[in-house]
Design a protein around this motif. Structure first.
Motif, PDB file in Angstrom:
ATOM      1  N   SER A 100       8.172  17.096   0.266  1.00  0.00           N
ATOM      2  CA  SER A 100       9.349  16.963  -0.597  1.00  0.00           C
ATOM      3  C   SER A 100       9.270  17.796  -1.870  1.00  0.00           C
ATOM      4  O   SER A 100      10.296  18.049  -2.503  1.00  0.00           O
ATOM      5  CB  SER A 100       9.551  15.495  -0.991  1.00  0.00           C
ATOM      6  OG  SER A 100       8.548  15.071  -1.908  1.00  0.00           O
ATOM      7  N   GLY A 101       8.066  18.173  -2.261  1.00  0.00           N
ATOM      8  CA  GLY A 101       7.894  18.889  -3.521  1.00  0.00           C
ATOM      9  C   GLY A 101       7.694  17.980  -4.710  1.00  0.00           C
ATOM     10  O   GLY A 101       7.574  18.457  -5.846  1.00  0.00           O
ATOM     11  N   ALA A 102       7.653  16.654  -4.482  1.00  0.00           N
ATOM     12  CA  ALA A 102       7.384  15.725  -5.582  1.00  0.00           C
ATOM     13  C   ALA A 102       5.972  15.938  -6.110  1.00  0.00           C
ATOM     14  O   ALA A 102       5.047  16.243  -5.353  1.00  0.00           O
ATOM     15  CB  ALA A 102       7.556  14.284  -5.107  1.00  0.00           C
ATOM     16  N   ALA A 103       5.801  15.768  -7.419  1.00  0.00           N
ATOM     17  CA  ALA A 103       4.503  16.009  -8.049  1.00  0.00           C
ATOM     18  C   ALA A 103       3.519  14.899  -7.691  1.00  0.00           C
ATOM     19  O   ALA A 103       3.831  13.709  -7.864  1.00  0.00           O
ATOM     20  CB  ALA A 103       4.652  16.088  -9.558  1.00  0.00           C
ATOM     21  N   PRO A 104       2.316  15.242  -7.205  1.00  0.00           N
ATOM     22  CA  PRO A 104       1.337  14.201  -6.870  1.00  0.00           C
ATOM     23  C   PRO A 104       1.041  13.260  -8.030  1.00  0.00           C
ATOM     24  O   PRO A 104       0.905  12.047  -7.824  1.00  0.00           O
ATOM     25  CB  PRO A 104       0.104  15.003  -6.454  1.00  0.00           C
ATOM     26  CG  PRO A 104       0.650  16.297  -5.941  1.00  0.00           C
ATOM     27  CD  PRO A 104       1.845  16.587  -6.813  1.00  0.00           C
ATOM     28  N   ALA A 105       0.940  13.793  -9.251  1.00  0.00           N
ATOM     29  CA  ALA A 105       0.638  12.927 -10.401  1.00  0.00           C
ATOM     30  C   ALA A 105       1.718  11.873 -10.590  1.00  0.00           C
ATOM     31  O   ALA A 105       1.431  10.715 -10.924  1.00  0.00           O
ATOM     32  CB  ALA A 105       0.487  13.765 -11.666  1.00  0.00           C
ATOM     33  N   ALA A 106       2.968  12.268 -10.377  1.00  0.00           N
ATOM     34  CA  ALA A 106       4.062  11.307 -10.505  1.00  0.00           C
ATOM     35  C   ALA A 106       3.987  10.250  -9.410  1.00  0.00           C
ATOM     36  O   ALA A 106       4.269   9.067  -9.642  1.00  0.00           O
ATOM     37  CB  ALA A 106       5.407  12.029 -10.450  1.00  0.00           C
ATOM     38  N   LEU A 107       3.583  10.656  -8.207  1.00  0.00           N
ATOM     39  CA  LEU A 107       3.478   9.707  -7.102  1.00  0.00           C
ATOM     40  C   LEU A 107       2.317   8.736  -7.313  1.00  0.00           C
ATOM     41  O   LEU A 107       2.412   7.553  -6.955  1.00  0.00           O
ATOM     42  CB  LEU A 107       3.324  10.459  -5.782  1.00  0.00           C
ATOM     43  CG  LEU A 107       4.478  11.417  -5.436  1.00  0.00           C
ATOM     44  CD1 LEU A 107       4.225  12.093  -4.093  1.00  0.00           C
ATOM     45  CD2 LEU A 107       5.818  10.693  -5.431  1.00  0.00           C
ATOM     46  N   TRP A 108       1.218   9.211  -7.910  1.00  0.00           N
ATOM     47  CA  TRP A 108       0.115   8.300  -8.231  1.00  0.00           C
ATOM     48  C   TRP A 108       0.530   7.311  -9.330  1.00  0.00           C
ATOM     49  O   TRP A 108       0.133   6.138  -9.318  1.00  0.00           O
ATOM     50  CB  TRP A 108      -1.123   9.088  -8.666  1.00  0.00           C
ATOM     51  CG  TRP A 108      -1.929   9.601  -7.508  1.00  0.00           C
ATOM     52  CD1 TRP A 108      -2.035  10.891  -7.079  1.00  0.00           C
ATOM     53  CD2 TRP A 108      -2.742   8.826  -6.628  1.00  0.00           C
ATOM     54  NE1 TRP A 108      -2.853  10.974  -5.981  1.00  0.00           N
ATOM     55  CE2 TRP A 108      -3.305   9.721  -5.683  1.00  0.00           C
ATOM     56  CE3 TRP A 108      -3.051   7.472  -6.525  1.00  0.00           C
ATOM     57  CZ2 TRP A 108      -4.157   9.297  -4.660  1.00  0.00           C
ATOM     58  CZ3 TRP A 108      -3.901   7.043  -5.506  1.00  0.00           C
ATOM     59  CH2 TRP A 108      -4.435   7.953  -4.591  1.00  0.00           C
ATOM     60  N   ALA A 109       1.338   7.770 -10.285  1.00  0.00           N
ATOM     61  CA  ALA A 109       1.829   6.856 -11.321  1.00  0.00           C
ATOM     62  C   ALA A 109       2.700   5.771 -10.701  1.00  0.00           C
ATOM     63  O   ALA A 109       2.632   4.599 -11.088  1.00  0.00           O
ATOM     64  CB  ALA A 109       2.609   7.630 -12.375  1.00  0.00           C
ATOM     65  N   ILE A 110       3.512   6.142  -9.721  1.00  0.00           N
ATOM     66  CA  ILE A 110       4.317   5.155  -9.010  1.00  0.00           C
ATOM     67  C   ILE A 110       3.419   4.147  -8.296  1.00  0.00           C
ATOM     68  O   ILE A 110       3.710   2.941  -8.278  1.00  0.00           O
ATOM     69  CB  ILE A 110       5.265   5.850  -8.024  1.00  0.00           C
ATOM     70  CG1 ILE A 110       6.405   6.548  -8.798  1.00  0.00           C
ATOM     71  CG2 ILE A 110       5.841   4.864  -7.011  1.00  0.00           C
ATOM     72  CD1 ILE A 110       7.283   7.427  -7.937  1.00  0.00           C
ATOM     73  N   ALA A 111       2.329   4.620  -7.699  1.00  0.00           N
ATOM     74  CA  ALA A 111       1.402   3.709  -7.030  1.00  0.00           C
ATOM     75  C   ALA A 111       0.837   2.679  -8.005  1.00  0.00           C
ATOM     76  O   ALA A 111       0.720   1.484  -7.668  1.00  0.00           O
ATOM     77  CB  ALA A 111       0.271   4.503  -6.375  1.00  0.00           C
ATOM     78  N   THR A 112       0.482   3.111  -9.202  1.00  0.00           N
ATOM     79  CA  THR A 112       0.011   2.170 -10.221  1.00  0.00           C
ATOM     80  C   THR A 112       1.062   1.116 -10.517  1.00  0.00           C
ATOM     81  O   THR A 112       0.773  -0.090 -10.576  1.00  0.00           O
ATOM     82  CB  THR A 112      -0.351   2.921 -11.518  1.00  0.00           C
ATOM     83  OG1 THR A 112      -1.617   3.547 -11.363  1.00  0.00           O
ATOM     84  CG2 THR A 112      -0.443   1.977 -12.706  1.00  0.00           C
ATOM     85  N   ASP A 113       2.306   1.561 -10.719  1.00  0.00           N
ATOM     86  CA  ASP A 113       3.366   0.604 -11.035  1.00  0.00           C
ATOM     87  C   ASP A 113       3.646  -0.333  -9.873  1.00  0.00           C
ATOM     88  O   ASP A 113       3.985  -1.505 -10.084  1.00  0.00           O
ATOM     89  CB  ASP A 113       4.633   1.355 -11.437  1.00  0.00           C
ATOM     90  CG  ASP A 113       4.538   1.971 -12.831  1.00  0.00           C
ATOM     91  OD1 ASP A 113       3.617   1.585 -13.584  1.00  0.00           O
ATOM     92  OD2 ASP A 113       5.379   2.825 -13.156  1.00  0.00           O
ATOM     93  N   SER A 114       3.494   0.151  -8.644  1.00  0.00           N
ATOM     94  CA  SER A 114       3.697  -0.715  -7.490  1.00  0.00           C
ATOM     95  C   SER A 114       2.634  -1.809  -7.438  1.00  0.00           C
ATOM     96  O   SER A 114       2.934  -2.975  -7.151  1.00  0.00           O
ATOM     97  CB  SER A 114       3.675   0.104  -6.194  1.00  0.00           C
ATOM     98  OG  SER A 114       4.836   0.904  -6.091  1.00  0.00           O
ATOM     99  N   ILE A 115       1.384  -1.445  -7.696  1.00  0.00           N
ATOM    100  CA  ILE A 115       0.310  -2.439  -7.744  1.00  0.00           C
ATOM    101  C   ILE A 115       0.582  -3.461  -8.844  1.00  0.00           C
ATOM    102  O   ILE A 115       0.500  -4.678  -8.634  1.00  0.00           O
ATOM    103  CB  ILE A 115      -1.047  -1.747  -7.955  1.00  0.00           C
ATOM    104  CG1 ILE A 115      -1.428  -0.934  -6.712  1.00  0.00           C
ATOM    105  CG2 ILE A 115      -2.135  -2.765  -8.290  1.00  0.00           C
ATOM    106  CD1 ILE A 115      -2.574   0.034  -6.923  1.00  0.00           C
ATOM    107  N   ALA A 116       0.925  -2.963 -10.034  1.00  0.00           N
ATOM    108  CA  ALA A 116       1.178  -3.852 -11.166  1.00  0.00           C
ATOM    109  C   ALA A 116       2.377  -4.759 -10.909  1.00  0.00           C
ATOM    110  O   ALA A 116       2.359  -5.954 -11.236  1.00  0.00           O
ATOM    111  CB  ALA A 116       1.406  -3.025 -12.433  1.00  0.00           C
ATOM    112  N   ASN A 117       3.422  -4.207 -10.310  1.00  0.00           N
ATOM    113  CA  ASN A 117       4.633  -4.982 -10.071  1.00  0.00           C
ATOM    114  C   ASN A 117       4.404  -6.065  -9.022  1.00  0.00           C
ATOM    115  O   ASN A 117       4.854  -7.211  -9.174  1.00  0.00           O
ATOM    116  CB  ASN A 117       5.760  -4.053  -9.628  1.00  0.00           C
ATOM    117  CG  ASN A 117       7.112  -4.742  -9.661  1.00  0.00           C
ATOM    118  OD1 ASN A 117       7.458  -5.418 -10.622  1.00  0.00           O
ATOM    119  ND2 ASN A 117       7.890  -4.581  -8.609  1.00  0.00           N
ATOM    120  N   ARG A 118       3.700  -5.722  -7.944  1.00  0.00           N
ATOM    121  CA  ARG A 118       3.398  -6.720  -6.910  1.00  0.00           C
ATOM    122  C   ARG A 118       2.547  -7.850  -7.478  1.00  0.00           C
ATOM    123  O   ARG A 118       2.728  -9.023  -7.126  1.00  0.00           O
ATOM    124  CB  ARG A 118       2.694  -6.058  -5.736  1.00  0.00           C
ATOM    125  CG  ARG A 118       3.621  -5.333  -4.793  1.00  0.00           C
ATOM    126  CD  ARG A 118       4.471  -6.296  -3.985  1.00  0.00           C
ATOM    127  NE  ARG A 118       5.437  -5.602  -3.149  1.00  0.00           N
ATOM    128  CZ  ARG A 118       6.265  -6.207  -2.315  1.00  0.00           C
ATOM    129  NH1 ARG A 118       6.255  -7.526  -2.194  1.00  0.00           N
ATOM    130  NH2 ARG A 118       7.125  -5.513  -1.589  1.00  0.00           N
TER     131      ARG A 118
END
Length: 248
Positions: A144-162
């Motif tokens: 998709s061209g999405a930045a890996p750093a941005a996707l890792w930040a999303i992973a952090t928020d997903s862990i925190a949100n769950r």
């Protein structure tokens, strides 16, 4: 629970303590798909097309980010919900997870077929969850061209949100949200992948995530940014969070 606990015992415990856990969610038109599809480059175009139909046309990197924001939340759920409720995590490896997907492409649930052995230092969890996230992020970034750093930040928020959701469900927000840093540090220590520090903020007596990531959905929908979006003035975010807290 000890290391000899079975998958069935784990899910029975979750059903008693957290009836709406990710493994219990399904719908009549939903189907199970292997979580390995998240790391399959050939599967991504269909998911991006589904996102475009749901939310609106946008650049591939925007749609990839929107897709991962949803998918990562579902992917991490079995491991962190099990950990929060029982002290033992379900195996988060892609090969162990089955995702529940609606006909429109949205993911609504996930179940694991295995339980991690006793893991006091988080070695198994960090290695396997880090590996699962890395495989999916690599495929989504490349496709998709999405930045890996941005996707890792999303992973952090997903862990925190769950974990925040689990803490509310269990009536023990301070203990459960404290696990967020433990999980992300285990990922860094045992997989070598770096994540932002998960953060929470108290507003008007309610706990919210202090997000490190943006889902970019506003770019696809032309709608408002999320209440907790980091891409807004801090005073605007605070005002919106206060209003949200008052609705609880």
């Amino acid at each position: 629970m000890g290391s000899a606990v079975t998958v069935g015992e784990m899910y029975a415990s979750l059903a008693r303590r957290m009836p709406y856990h990710a493994g219990a969610l399904s719908e009549p038109d939903a189907v199970e798909v292997p979580a390995t599809m998240l790391a399959d480059p050939a599967a991504l175009p269909a998911q991006l097309d589904a996102c475009a139909r749901l939310y609106g046309s946008a650049k591939p990197q925007v749609l990839g980010t929107v897709w991962w924001y949803s998918a990562s939340s579902v992917l991490v759920a079995p491991a962190v919900e099990g950990l929060a409720a029982t002290g033992v995590a379900f195996d988060p490896a892609l090969a162990a997870i089955r995702l529940v997907q609606r006909a429109d492409g949205r993911l609504i649930g996930a179940r694991s077929s295995a339980v991690l052995a006793e893991d006091p230092d988080g070695e198994r969890l960090g290695e396997r969850l880090g590996g699962a996230l890395a495989s999916a992020i690599e495929a989504i970034a490349a496709g998709s061209g999405a930045a890996p750093a941005a996707l890792w930040a999303i992973a952090t928020d997903s862990i925190a949100n769950r974990l925040l959701w689990a803490g509310n469900a269990l009536g023990d927000v301070p203990r459960v949200t404290a696990l967020a840093s433990w999980v992300t540090e285990a990922i860094e220590r045992y997989s070598g992948h770096r994540l932002p520090e998960p953060r929470y903020v108290e507003v008007a007596g309610q706990t919210f995530i202090r997000r490190a990531s943006c889902c970019l959905i506003y770019q696809a929908t032309a709608g408002d940014k999320c209440v907790s979006c980091p891409r807004q003035r801090p005073q605007d975010r605070q005002h919106r969070l206060v209003a949200a807290a008052r609705r609880f």
